[in-house]
Design a protein around this motif. Structure first.
Motif, PDB file in Angstrom:
ATOM      1  N   GLU A 139       0.846  -1.183   0.000  1.00  0.00           N
ATOM      2  CA  GLU A 139       0.000   0.000   0.000  1.00  0.00           C
ATOM      3  C   GLU A 139       0.882   1.233   0.000  1.00  0.00           C
ATOM      4  OE1 GLU A 139       0.268  -1.139   4.416  1.00  0.00           O
ATOM      5  OE2 GLU A 139       0.427  -2.052   2.432  1.00  0.00           O
ATOM      6  N   GLU A 140       0.417   2.269  -0.631  1.00  0.00           N
ATOM      7  CA  GLU A 140       1.236   3.453  -0.806  1.00  0.00           C
ATOM      8  C   GLU A 140       0.652   4.623  -0.024  1.00  0.00           C
ATOM      9  OE1 GLU A 140       1.333   5.228  -4.739  1.00  0.00           O
ATOM     10  OE2 GLU A 140       3.500   5.516  -4.545  1.00  0.00           O
ATOM     11  N   TYR A 141       1.527   5.286   0.710  1.00  0.00           N
ATOM     12  CA  TYR A 141       1.155   6.479   1.458  1.00  0.00           C
ATOM     13  C   TYR A 141       1.805   7.670   0.771  1.00  0.00           C
ATOM     14  CZ  TYR A 141       0.092   2.995   5.032  1.00  0.00           C
ATOM     15  OH  TYR A 141      -0.402   1.911   5.706  1.00  0.00           O
ATOM     16  N   LEU A 142       0.999   8.648   0.403  1.00  0.00           N
ATOM     17  CA  LEU A 142       1.479   9.773  -0.381  1.00  0.00           C
ATOM     18  C   LEU A 142       1.089  11.072   0.301  1.00  0.00           C
ATOM     19  CD1 LEU A 142       2.758  10.497  -3.190  1.00  0.00           C
ATOM     20  CD2 LEU A 142       0.425  10.598  -4.060  1.00  0.00           C
ATOM     21  N   MET A 143       2.052  11.945   0.466  1.00  0.00           N
ATOM     22  CA  MET A 143       1.802  13.236   1.107  1.00  0.00           C
ATOM     23  C   MET A 143       2.578  14.318   0.368  1.00  0.00           C
ATOM     24  SD  MET A 143       0.384  15.042   3.471  1.00  0.00           S
ATOM     25  CE  MET A 143      -0.220  13.826   4.638  1.00  0.00           C
ATOM     26  N   ALA A 144       1.934  15.441   0.113  1.00  0.00           N
ATOM     27  CA  ALA A 144       2.582  16.547  -0.589  1.00  0.00           C
ATOM     28  C   ALA A 144       2.425  17.838   0.189  1.00  0.00           C
ATOM     29  CB  ALA A 144       1.989  16.700  -1.991  1.00  0.00           C
ATOM     30  N   ALA A 145       3.376  18.732  -0.018  1.00  0.00           N
ATOM     31  CA  ALA A 145       3.342  20.060   0.600  1.00  0.00           C
ATOM     32  C   ALA A 145       3.851  21.071  -0.415  1.00  0.00           C
ATOM     33  CB  ALA A 145       4.204  20.087   1.862  1.00  0.00           C
ATOM     34  N   PRO A 146       3.428  22.325  -0.342  1.00  0.00           N
ATOM     35  CA  PRO A 146       3.863  23.323  -1.313  1.00  0.00           C
ATOM     36  C   PRO A 146       5.328  23.699  -1.147  1.00  0.00           C
ATOM     37  CG  PRO A 146       2.556  24.354   0.403  1.00  0.00           C
ATOM     38  CD  PRO A 146       2.480  22.886   0.644  1.00  0.00           C
ATOM     39  N   SER A 147       6.032  23.834  -2.270  1.00  0.00           N
ATOM     40  CA  SER A 147       7.416  24.280  -2.265  1.00  0.00           C
ATOM     41  C   SER A 147       7.655  25.047  -3.562  1.00  0.00           C
ATOM     42  CB  SER A 147       8.371  23.092  -2.124  1.00  0.00           C
ATOM     43  OG  SER A 147       9.705  23.531  -1.956  1.00  0.00           O
ATOM     44  N   THR A 148       8.920  25.192  -3.972  1.00  0.00           N
ATOM     45  CA  THR A 148       9.251  25.904  -5.204  1.00  0.00           C
ATOM     46  C   THR A 148      10.289  25.141  -6.013  1.00  0.00           C
ATOM     47  OG1 THR A 148      10.959  27.193  -4.055  1.00  0.00           O
ATOM     48  CG2 THR A 148       8.765  28.184  -4.234  1.00  0.00           C
ATOM     49  N   CYS A 149      10.282  25.360  -7.329  1.00  0.00           N
ATOM     50  CA  CYS A 149      11.279  24.768  -8.221  1.00  0.00           C
ATOM     51  C   CYS A 149      12.580  25.555  -8.119  1.00  0.00           C
ATOM     52  CB  CYS A 149      10.788  24.794  -9.663  1.00  0.00           C
ATOM     53  SG  CYS A 149       9.310  23.797  -9.964  1.00  0.00           S
ATOM     54  N   ALA A 150      13.705  24.844  -8.102  1.00  0.00           N
ATOM     55  CA  ALA A 150      15.007  25.499  -7.992  1.00  0.00           C
ATOM     56  C   ALA A 150      16.028  24.744  -8.811  1.00  0.00           C
ATOM     57  CB  ALA A 150      15.451  25.570  -6.531  1.00  0.00           C
ATOM     58  N   ASN A 151      17.070  25.440  -9.246  1.00  0.00           N
ATOM     59  CA  ASN A 151      18.153  24.814 -10.000  1.00  0.00           C
ATOM     60  C   ASN A 151      18.918  23.851  -9.115  1.00  0.00           C
ATOM     61  OD1 ASN A 151      18.152  26.075 -12.707  1.00  0.00           O
ATOM     62  ND2 ASN A 151      18.416  27.968 -11.544  1.00  0.00           N
ATOM     63  N   CYS A 169      11.884  20.106  -7.531  1.00  0.00           N
ATOM     64  CA  CYS A 169      11.055  20.661  -6.467  1.00  0.00           C
ATOM     65  C   CYS A 169      11.847  20.518  -5.170  1.00  0.00           C
ATOM     66  CB  CYS A 169       9.722  19.915  -6.390  1.00  0.00           C
ATOM     67  SG  CYS A 169       8.483  20.739  -5.360  1.00  0.00           S
ATOM     68  N   GLN A 170      12.362  21.629  -4.682  1.00  0.00           N
ATOM     69  CA  GLN A 170      13.274  21.588  -3.544  1.00  0.00           C
ATOM     70  C   GLN A 170      12.545  21.407  -2.214  1.00  0.00           C
ATOM     71  OE1 GLN A 170      15.360  25.302  -2.983  1.00  0.00           O
ATOM     72  NE2 GLN A 170      13.552  26.536  -3.411  1.00  0.00           N
ATOM     73  N   SER A 171      13.309  21.034  -1.200  1.00  0.00           N
ATOM     74  CA  SER A 171      12.761  20.859   0.140  1.00  0.00           C
ATOM     75  C   SER A 171      12.114  22.155   0.626  1.00  0.00           C
ATOM     76  CB  SER A 171      13.882  20.447   1.105  1.00  0.00           C
ATOM     77  OG  SER A 171      13.461  20.602   2.444  1.00  0.00           O
ATOM     78  N   PRO A 172      10.951  22.070   1.291  1.00  0.00           N
ATOM     79  CA  PRO A 172      10.324  23.273   1.838  1.00  0.00           C
ATOM     80  C   PRO A 172      11.240  24.039   2.793  1.00  0.00           C
ATOM     81  CG  PRO A 172       8.750  21.465   1.830  1.00  0.00           C
ATOM     82  CD  PRO A 172      10.081  20.883   1.452  1.00  0.00           C
ATOM     83  N   LEU A 173      12.190  23.354   3.454  1.00  0.00           N
ATOM     84  CA  LEU A 173      13.130  24.040   4.333  1.00  0.00           C
ATOM     85  C   LEU A 173      14.024  24.993   3.553  1.00  0.00           C
ATOM     86  CD1 LEU A 173      12.403  21.336   6.027  1.00  0.00           C
ATOM     87  CD2 LEU A 173      14.491  21.870   7.259  1.00  0.00           C
ATOM     88  N   LYS A 174      14.309  24.656   2.284  1.00  0.00           N
ATOM     89  CA  LYS A 174      15.094  25.545   1.434  1.00  0.00           C
ATOM     90  C   LYS A 174      14.201  26.608   0.805  1.00  0.00           C
ATOM     91  CE  LYS A 174      18.628  24.186  -0.824  1.00  0.00           C
ATOM     92  NZ  LYS A 174      19.540  23.599  -1.824  1.00  0.00           N
ATOM     93  N   ALA A 175      12.986  26.197   0.435  1.00  0.00           N
ATOM     94  CA  ALA A 175      12.059  27.148  -0.179  1.00  0.00           C
ATOM     95  C   ALA A 175      11.711  28.274   0.793  1.00  0.00           C
ATOM     96  CB  ALA A 175      10.787  26.428  -0.623  1.00  0.00           C
ATOM     97  N   ALA A 176      11.757  27.979   2.098  1.00  0.00           N
ATOM     98  CA  ALA A 176      11.447  28.999   3.098  1.00  0.00           C
ATOM     99  C   ALA A 176      12.467  30.134   3.085  1.00  0.00           C
ATOM    100  CB  ALA A 176      11.385  28.364   4.487  1.00  0.00           C
ATOM    101  N   CYS A 177      13.610  29.917   2.426  1.00  0.00           N
ATOM    102  CA  CYS A 177      14.651  30.947   2.351  1.00  0.00           C
ATOM    103  C   CYS A 177      14.837  31.492   0.938  1.00  0.00           C
ATOM    104  CB  CYS A 177      15.977  30.386   2.881  1.00  0.00           C
ATOM    105  SG  CYS A 177      15.965  30.084   4.660  1.00  0.00           S
ATOM    106  N   ASP A 178      13.873  31.211   0.052  1.00  0.00           N
ATOM    107  CA  ASP A 178      13.937  31.767  -1.300  1.00  0.00           C
ATOM    108  C   ASP A 178      13.984  33.293  -1.252  1.00  0.00           C
ATOM    109  OD1 ASP A 178      13.992  29.399  -2.626  1.00  0.00           O
ATOM    110  OD2 ASP A 178      11.921  29.449  -3.332  1.00  0.00           O
ATOM    111  N   GLY A 179      14.955  33.887  -1.935  1.00  0.00           N
ATOM    112  CA  GLY A 179      15.046  35.335  -2.008  1.00  0.00           C
ATOM    113  C   GLY A 179      15.488  36.001  -0.719  1.00  0.00           C
ATOM    114  N   LYS A 180      15.955  35.223   0.237  1.00  0.00           N
ATOM    115  CA  LYS A 180      16.368  35.768   1.532  1.00  0.00           C
ATOM    116  C   LYS A 180      17.874  35.612   1.727  1.00  0.00           C
ATOM    117  CE  LYS A 180      11.868  34.815   3.630  1.00  0.00           C
ATOM    118  NZ  LYS A 180      11.490  36.223   3.868  1.00  0.00           N
ATOM    119  N   MET A 181      18.446  36.531   2.464  1.00  0.00           N
ATOM    120  CA  MET A 181      19.864  36.488   2.773  1.00  0.00           C
ATOM    121  C   MET A 181      20.087  35.747   4.078  1.00  0.00           C
ATOM    122  SD  MET A 181      21.095  38.091   0.210  1.00  0.00           S
ATOM    123  CE  MET A 181      22.800  38.387   0.711  1.00  0.00           C
ATOM    124  N   GLU A 182      21.332  35.326   4.310  1.00  0.00           N
ATOM    125  CA  GLU A 182      21.657  34.656   5.569  1.00  0.00           C
ATOM    126  C   GLU A 182      21.354  35.588   6.738  1.00  0.00           C
ATOM    127  OE1 GLU A 182      25.180  31.891   7.428  1.00  0.00           O
ATOM    128  OE2 GLU A 182      25.759  33.604   6.207  1.00  0.00           O
TER     129      GLU A 182
END
Length: 272
Positions: A139-151, A169-182
């Motif tokens: 049986e297959e368990y499938l779960m999705a969450a919103p993120s963004t495409c990245a190189n 489709c990158q990890s949401p942990l990385k997408a949370a820093c899209d366009g942001k500086m350290e």
């Protein structure tokens, strides 16, 4: 003498462990691998036959496709990502993990679901970051969450025998820093997660008794990483969960859950 040998190297072909044959023109070793006796004068082997060449680390198959999946006239020892999907249907599972057969060109290609999700999209476009888990009864368990495409990095692409999709489709942990500086605050984000239906001493039986899948929501945190490709969110806190479904026995159940409109809207607001 050494210079002469160097000039001839492109025309040298290793046909056996104890001999080197000099030919006038370079030979496509992938084409040669699909001829009987490794001899281009001999007939081609049957399509779908197992093959290997100097550049193929694993067994592959003789198919009429090139490195890009385009149809060609002669049989060649195809890249493994095409051989893996030979005789399969669109959407079939291939290799292990989140890999699916997808017709990216004229042939079915084994691609990661996160690569497929970003085909035809641009850097920064919204995508479904999907996780799949299998139970003991398939049986297959499938779960999705919103993120963004990245190189993806060059190293990752080469490891999958380019041309792999330039976007994933990158990890949401990385997408949370899209366009942001350290050092800047992370956007709110959601990740797909699972937990065992059984707890305590019997936790080892999780695949047998099934999983609970859910979307886990986070807020807060700081972006860390000097380079853009390395920047991820740290120090975040869980704000809630949206539970998905479960399955029992041998019945195949697919559960696909987005975080929901409200959670997705909140995520997009936080990324602004």
């Amino acid at each position: 003498m050494q210079l002469m040998l160097s000039a001839l190297l492109p025309s040298l072909l290793l046909k056996a462990a104890w001999g080197v044959v000099v030919v006038e023109d370079p030979i496509d070793v992938h084409e040669l691998a699909c001829h009987a006796g490794l001899d281009l004068k001999q007939p081609e082997r049957p399509i779908g036959s197992s093959c290997s060449s100097r550049r193929r680390s694993r067994q592959s198959k003789c198919l009429k496709v090139d490195e890009f999946g385009n149809e060609v006239e002669k049989l060649r020892c195809a890249p493994e990502r095409f051989a893996e999907c030979y005789g399969s249907e669109e959407g079939s599972r291939c290799w292990k993990g989140n890999y699916l057969c997808h017709k990216n060109s004229s042939a079915l290609e084994c691609l990661h679901s996160r690569d497929i999700e970003c085909l035809g999209k641009k850097d920064g476009d919204i995508c479904d970051y999907t996780q799949r888990w299998l139970g003991n009864h398939r049986e297959e368990y499938l779960m999705a969450a919103p993120s963004t495409c990245a190189n993806i990095s060059t190293e990752q692409a080469d490891a999958f025998e380019a041309p792999r999709s330039a976007l994933e489709c990158q990890s949401p942990l990385k997408a949370a820093c899209d366009g942001k500086m350290e050092g800047q605050a992370c956007a709110n984000f959601t990740v797909p997660e699972r937990e065992c239906k059984t707890t305590g001493r019997r936790r080892y039986s999780c695949p047998k008794n099934g999983y609970r899948v859910f979307a886990q929501h986070f807020a807060g945190g700081t972006c860390k990483g000097i380079m853009d490709n390395d920047r991820v969110c740290h120090g975040f806190s869980e704000t809630g969960r949206t539970m998905g479904g479960c399955s029992r026995g041998g019945i195949s159940v697919v559960v696909l859950l987005w975080a929901g409109f409200a959670a997705a809207f909140s995520w997009l607001q936080g990324s602004g």
